[in-house]
Design a protein around this motif. Structure first.
Motif, PDB file in Angstrom:
ATOM      1  N   LEU A 174       0.946  -1.311  -0.029  1.00 53.62           N
ATOM      2  CA  LEU A 174      -0.021   0.127   0.147  1.00 53.62           C
ATOM      3  C   LEU A 174       0.849   1.336   0.148  1.00 53.62           C
ATOM      4  O   LEU A 174       1.899   1.386   0.651  1.00 53.62           O
ATOM      5  N   PRO A 175       0.448   2.440  -0.600  1.00 53.37           N
ATOM      6  CA  PRO A 175       1.212   3.603  -0.704  1.00 53.37           C
ATOM      7  C   PRO A 175       1.409   4.151   0.680  1.00 53.37           C
ATOM      8  O   PRO A 175       0.383   4.202   1.370  1.00 53.37           O
ATOM      9  N   VAL A 176       2.271   4.827   0.893  1.00 55.18           N
ATOM     10  CA  VAL A 176       2.504   5.377   2.243  1.00 55.18           C
ATOM     11  C   VAL A 176       2.494   6.728   2.456  1.00 55.18           C
ATOM     12  O   VAL A 176       2.831   7.605   3.289  1.00 55.18           O
ATOM     13  N   GLY A 177       2.192   7.477   0.981  1.00 61.05           N
ATOM     14  CA  GLY A 177       1.976   8.938   1.099  1.00 61.05           C
ATOM     15  C   GLY A 177       2.911   9.542   0.161  1.00 61.05           C
ATOM     16  O   GLY A 177       2.786  10.706   0.161  1.00 61.05           O
ATOM     17  N   GLY A 178       3.766   9.116  -0.601  1.00 58.75           N
ATOM     18  CA  GLY A 178       4.952   9.555  -1.409  1.00 58.75           C
ATOM     19  C   GLY A 178       5.084   9.067  -2.684  1.00 58.75           C
ATOM     20  O   GLY A 178       4.451   7.632  -2.949  1.00 58.75           O
TER      21      GLY A 178
ATOM     22  N   ALA B 133      12.488   6.905 -14.654  1.00 63.78           N
ATOM     23  CA  ALA B 133      13.064   7.589 -15.849  1.00 63.78           C
ATOM     24  C   ALA B 133      12.196   8.052 -16.803  1.00 63.78           C
ATOM     25  O   ALA B 133      12.703   9.003 -17.635  1.00 63.78           O
ATOM     26  N   GLN B 134      11.050   7.366 -16.897  1.00 60.50           N
ATOM     27  CA  GLN B 134      10.084   7.805 -17.991  1.00 60.50           C
ATOM     28  C   GLN B 134       9.299   9.004 -17.564  1.00 60.50           C
ATOM     29  O   GLN B 134       8.355   9.339 -18.182  1.00 60.50           O
ATOM     30  N   GLY B 135       9.437   9.492 -16.358  1.00 55.44           N
ATOM     31  CA  GLY B 135       8.491  10.277 -15.606  1.00 55.44           C
ATOM     32  C   GLY B 135       7.303   9.983 -15.054  1.00 55.44           C
ATOM     33  O   GLY B 135       6.589  10.945 -14.801  1.00 55.44           O
ATOM     34  N   ARG B 136       7.179   8.600 -14.847  1.00 59.86           N
ATOM     35  CA  ARG B 136       6.000   8.397 -14.252  1.00 59.86           C
ATOM     36  C   ARG B 136       6.018   8.309 -12.743  1.00 59.86           C
ATOM     37  O   ARG B 136       7.255   8.057 -12.291  1.00 59.86           O
ATOM     38  N   GLU B 137       5.017   8.720 -11.918  1.00 64.54           N
ATOM     39  CA  GLU B 137       4.922   8.524 -10.683  1.00 64.54           C
ATOM     40  C   GLU B 137       4.893   7.162 -10.283  1.00 64.54           C
ATOM     41  O   GLU B 137       3.835   6.530 -10.595  1.00 64.54           O
ATOM     42  N   ILE B 138       5.495   6.611  -9.116  1.00 61.88           N
ATOM     43  CA  ILE B 138       5.792   5.288  -8.696  1.00 61.88           C
ATOM     44  C   ILE B 138       5.503   5.561  -7.165  1.00 61.88           C
ATOM     45  O   ILE B 138       6.095   6.055  -6.485  1.00 61.88           O
TER      46      ILE B 138
ATOM     47  N   ILE C 122       5.576   5.387  -3.362  1.00 60.92           N
ATOM     48  CA  ILE C 122       6.672   4.501  -2.378  1.00 60.92           C
ATOM     49  C   ILE C 122       5.544   3.717  -1.361  1.00 60.92           C
ATOM     50  O   ILE C 122       4.473   4.060  -0.765  1.00 60.92           O
ATOM     51  N   THR C 123       6.001   2.285  -1.160  1.00 63.86           N
ATOM     52  CA  THR C 123       5.303   1.337  -0.521  1.00 63.86           C
ATOM     53  C   THR C 123       6.246   1.109   1.076  1.00 63.86           C
ATOM     54  O   THR C 123       7.353   1.475   0.984  1.00 63.86           O
ATOM     55  N   GLU C 124       5.585   0.517   1.799  1.00 63.48           N
ATOM     56  CA  GLU C 124       6.190   0.283   3.146  1.00 63.48           C
ATOM     57  C   GLU C 124       7.136  -0.912   2.686  1.00 63.48           C
ATOM     58  O   GLU C 124       8.573  -0.808   3.212  1.00 63.48           O
ATOM     59  N   ALA C 125       7.211  -1.699   1.758  1.00 63.75           N
ATOM     60  CA  ALA C 125       7.999  -2.682   1.373  1.00 63.75           C
ATOM     61  C   ALA C 125       9.534  -1.906   0.910  1.00 63.75           C
ATOM     62  O   ALA C 125      10.606  -2.235   1.212  1.00 63.75           O
ATOM     63  N   MET C 126       9.071  -0.996   0.093  1.00 67.83           N
ATOM     64  CA  MET C 126      10.319  -0.032  -0.643  1.00 67.83           C
ATOM     65  C   MET C 126      11.047   0.611   0.801  1.00 67.83           C
ATOM     66  O   MET C 126      12.067   0.580   0.646  1.00 67.83           O
ATOM     67  N   ILE C 127      10.388   1.202   1.594  1.00 73.61           N
ATOM     68  CA  ILE C 127      11.137   1.710   2.634  1.00 73.61           C
ATOM     69  C   ILE C 127      11.848   0.705   3.509  1.00 73.61           C
ATOM     70  O   ILE C 127      12.973   1.073   3.985  1.00 73.61           O
TER      71      ILE C 127
END
Length: 58
Positions: A19-23, A28-33, A35-40
């Motif tokens: 789930l996104p955590v707010g950011g 590189a292609q300008g897409r918004e990804i 930020i998930t808890e797993a990424m943090i």
């Protein structure tokens, strides 16, 4: 009896790690990804390992 019924109703607190955590990050292609808890957690683990390695090299 009402009190007993309320105790049996547990809120579903199981969180999805994706789930996104707010950011967002921009790829590189300008897409918004999102930020998930797993990424943090992965970033924190990487930083912790790097810190441990730096301490060993001193």
């Amino acid at each position: 009896m009402r009190r007993h019924a309320m105790q049996n109703q547990q809120p579903n607190e199981k969180k999805q790690p994706q789930l996104p955590v707010g950011g967002f990050v921009i790829d590189a292609q300008g897409r918004e990804i999102p930020i998930t808890e797993a990424m943090i957690q992965q970033a924190c683990t990487s930083l912790e390992r790097a810190q441990q390695q730096a301490a060993k090299n001193k």
